[in-house]
Design an enzyme around this catalytic site. Sequence first.
Site, PDB file in Angstrom:
ATOM      1  N   ALA A 223      -8.475  -8.053  12.269  1.00 53.05           N
ATOM      2  CA  ALA A 223      -9.334  -9.430  12.549  1.00 53.05           C
ATOM      3  C   ALA A 223      -8.260 -10.269  13.432  1.00 53.05           C
ATOM      4  O   ALA A 223      -9.059 -11.287  13.990  1.00 53.05           O
ATOM      5  CB  ALA A 223      -9.508 -10.113  11.241  1.00 53.05           C
TER       6      ALA A 223
ATOM      7  N   LEU B 213     -10.267  -7.832  20.258  1.00 58.26           N
ATOM      8  CA  LEU B 213     -11.496  -7.587  19.954  1.00 58.26           C
ATOM      9  C   LEU B 213     -12.303  -8.372  18.918  1.00 58.26           C
ATOM     10  O   LEU B 213     -13.621  -8.756  19.305  1.00 58.26           O
ATOM     11  CB  LEU B 213     -11.546  -6.049  19.628  1.00 58.26           C
ATOM     12  N   ALA B 214     -11.647  -8.733  18.052  1.00 61.63           N
ATOM     13  CA  ALA B 214     -12.373  -9.352  16.884  1.00 61.63           C
ATOM     14  C   ALA B 214     -12.517 -11.145  17.477  1.00 61.63           C
ATOM     15  O   ALA B 214     -13.605 -11.279  17.331  1.00 61.63           O
ATOM     16  CB  ALA B 214     -11.586  -9.629  15.671  1.00 61.63           C
TER      17      ALA B 214
ATOM     18  N   HIS C 134     -18.009   6.602  28.536  1.00 59.13           N
ATOM     19  CA  HIS C 134     -19.105   5.787  28.855  1.00 59.13           C
ATOM     20  C   HIS C 134     -20.070   6.562  29.807  1.00 59.13           C
ATOM     21  O   HIS C 134     -21.259   6.671  29.545  1.00 59.13           O
ATOM     22  CB  HIS C 134     -18.428   4.550  29.492  1.00 59.13           C
TER      23      HIS C 134
ATOM     24  N   GLN D 125     -25.170  -2.570  35.717  1.00 59.37           N
ATOM     25  CA  GLN D 125     -24.595  -3.932  35.694  1.00 59.37           C
ATOM     26  C   GLN D 125     -23.925  -4.159  37.011  1.00 59.37           C
ATOM     27  O   GLN D 125     -23.632  -3.001  37.634  1.00 59.37           O
ATOM     28  CB  GLN D 125     -23.441  -4.036  34.812  1.00 59.37           C
TER      29      GLN D 125
ATOM     30  N   TYR E 185     -35.107   0.298  39.891  1.00 58.48           N
ATOM     31  CA  TYR E 185     -35.991   0.050  41.273  1.00 58.48           C
ATOM     32  C   TYR E 185     -36.330   1.441  41.652  1.00 58.48           C
ATOM     33  O   TYR E 185     -35.423   2.160  41.467  1.00 58.48           O
ATOM     34  CB  TYR E 185     -35.653  -1.032  42.109  1.00 58.48           C
TER      35      TYR E 185
ATOM     36  N   LEU F 176     -38.003  -3.938  39.642  1.00 58.24           N
ATOM     37  CA  LEU F 176     -37.878  -4.569  38.075  1.00 58.24           C
ATOM     38  C   LEU F 176     -36.387  -4.980  37.950  1.00 58.24           C
ATOM     39  O   LEU F 176     -35.659  -4.323  37.568  1.00 58.24           O
ATOM     40  CB  LEU F 176     -38.355  -3.519  37.100  1.00 58.24           C
ATOM     41  N   SER F 177     -36.378  -6.380  38.305  1.00 56.07           N
ATOM     42  CA  SER F 177     -35.061  -7.173  38.106  1.00 56.07           C
ATOM     43  C   SER F 177     -35.273  -7.707  36.904  1.00 56.07           C
ATOM     44  O   SER F 177     -36.354  -8.622  36.651  1.00 56.07           O
ATOM     45  CB  SER F 177     -34.949  -8.094  39.193  1.00 56.07           C
TER      46      SER F 177
ATOM     47  N   TRP G  73     -18.890  -0.812  55.920  1.00 55.30           N
ATOM     48  CA  TRP G  73     -19.250  -0.905  57.365  1.00 55.30           C
ATOM     49  C   TRP G  73     -18.179  -1.831  57.944  1.00 55.30           C
ATOM     50  O   TRP G  73     -17.981  -1.297  59.234  1.00 55.30           O
ATOM     51  CB  TRP G  73     -20.764  -1.472  57.171  1.00 55.30           C
TER      52      TRP G  73
END
Length: 591
Positions: A23, A27-28, A242, A377, A383, A404-405, A492
């Site tokens: 704790a 992360l906590a 992930h 993300q 889309y 679809l945003s 580019w």
Amino acid sequence: MAEKVMGDLKTKGQPLTFIIFGATGDLARKKLFPALGALMEQGLVSKDCNVIGTGRREMKIEDLLSKQAVKMSESQQKLLFPRLSYMKAKTDDDFKALDAAIAKYADEKNGADNRVFFFSLPPFAYASVSEKVKKLCYSKTGFTRLILEKPFGRDSESFAELAKATSAHFDETELYRIDHYLGKEVVLNILPLRFSNQIFEPLWCKKHIDSVHIEWKEDLNTMGRGGYFDKYGIIRDIIQNHLLQVMIMIGMDKPKDLGNEATAEAKLNFLKAIKTIKMEDVILGQFTKRKFCHYCKETVNPGYLDDETVPKDSKVPTYAMIKMTVDNERWRGVPFLVSAGKALDERKCEVRIRFKAEANRIFGDSMNVNELVIRIQPDESVYFKINVKEPGLKMEVSSHVLDLSYHKAFEGAYYGDAYERMLYNCSEGKQQLFVKTDELIEAWRIFTPLLHEIDAKKPQPVLYPFGNSGPKGYKEFAKKAGVTLQSTWQEWFQMHGAQGENLKTLFAKHATDGKLQAADIKQILTGFYDTRTPTDKMVNSFFQAFDHNRDGFVTWDEFKRGAYLFMPWTATRRRSSVTSDFFAFSGVYGE
């Protein structure tokens, strides 16, 4: 003992205690306490639930609150603080006292004693802590569930040891191994997108899909965490967990239902169809330092080996692109390309599904193929790239998007954090968003031989400057694997920075009264963003690179200067200062 009753039936109106091991850690502070406060505020867990933070040393509750419980709103603090206590959890006597405190709360509530333990601990502590929980803190009247954080080992052997340490004391129905990507909003939408829309499932196979690219990019360096990262590398840190979980959502067959067992079976069957990866299936990279111009101020982004916590001779990859082969009836012959890298040109995680071209292309071979893009993300969206006729008398077809945003379609909606979902789903006994033992066995089976070869041979990764889109040769590798990659706007300019005519053409096409304004820059960036409207952050990034006097416009002089500074630097072309080299090189562009 396996749980006999689903969590939502078992916990309804019953006492519930969350125990956080670790704790006092980051992360906590950053995720767990805010998540619990948010769940209480939304009424998803009882406002009189019990929350106990633990650590290996004594701490006053006031000190815990002032140090750790700060990343939340005032209303959330008012709900959480009265329910939060702290106890030391190191010795057997400490765990006995912890057990007594939890049982006392349940007795006062006159209900079943339900317990959720969150292991915000290093994996080496799992064995001893899980043993103490089983022997000294296991509920006698309700459920006991453990949420375990990654990493889940380094390879098949280490995971087997880790799994043995927890499975020796707890049933699989009591273990909730967390991968927070499974709690991200857009990832959660993959199965509904596939299986509740009739248009997609018939097309979701080798007959219609040409390739799948799952891409994770970060525009930051290791930021002092290089010592930790160097123990794992980009494959263990991002891809094996992930991105593999995202790939499962894309590739798995439709489960019989959304229950724990049916979902787990469908995920496992897909994993078993993925072939073990070989070294020839991979390109590895490592980022080096690079000079940038930020509003004409020269800055240096350090390389991976410049991190003082990283060994100076480290060959640990910060970038990897892997060709994954799925050998089943649905996907046989379709390349899955999975890539991840740090210190690249943008922050992004997306899935790009490219469909096969129509055999009889009556509108010409130059038509773009359809693509479905799932942007995880930032700028969460889904889309579909399609070809449509342009308005007018001629039959001119061009590519546009059905978009679809999330920020538009769900304006004002509360998304929630991945850890909120994980804590909530665990309290409800829903394991669909967690990783089971059988899945991890297969996941490590796929990656372990490759990781062992990299660890043993330490191949030299291809070096790439900070801010590049990848190491040299990554596009050729992808093309050989059967995947065509698009260029970013940064890439580019890296490629065309010395080509004056191309720059003049681009500038003249979009400039208004001899200058590029925000609207003009949006038009330029649209071409690199699948014809979508670029985000304000993208436009601001462009201004930072080109608007040297910060007046809100980009002149031709600023444009060519910024383009020059985007070009990669080599040992034979170093510059002593931005200004002097720019003028020495400006003849390439003309006036």
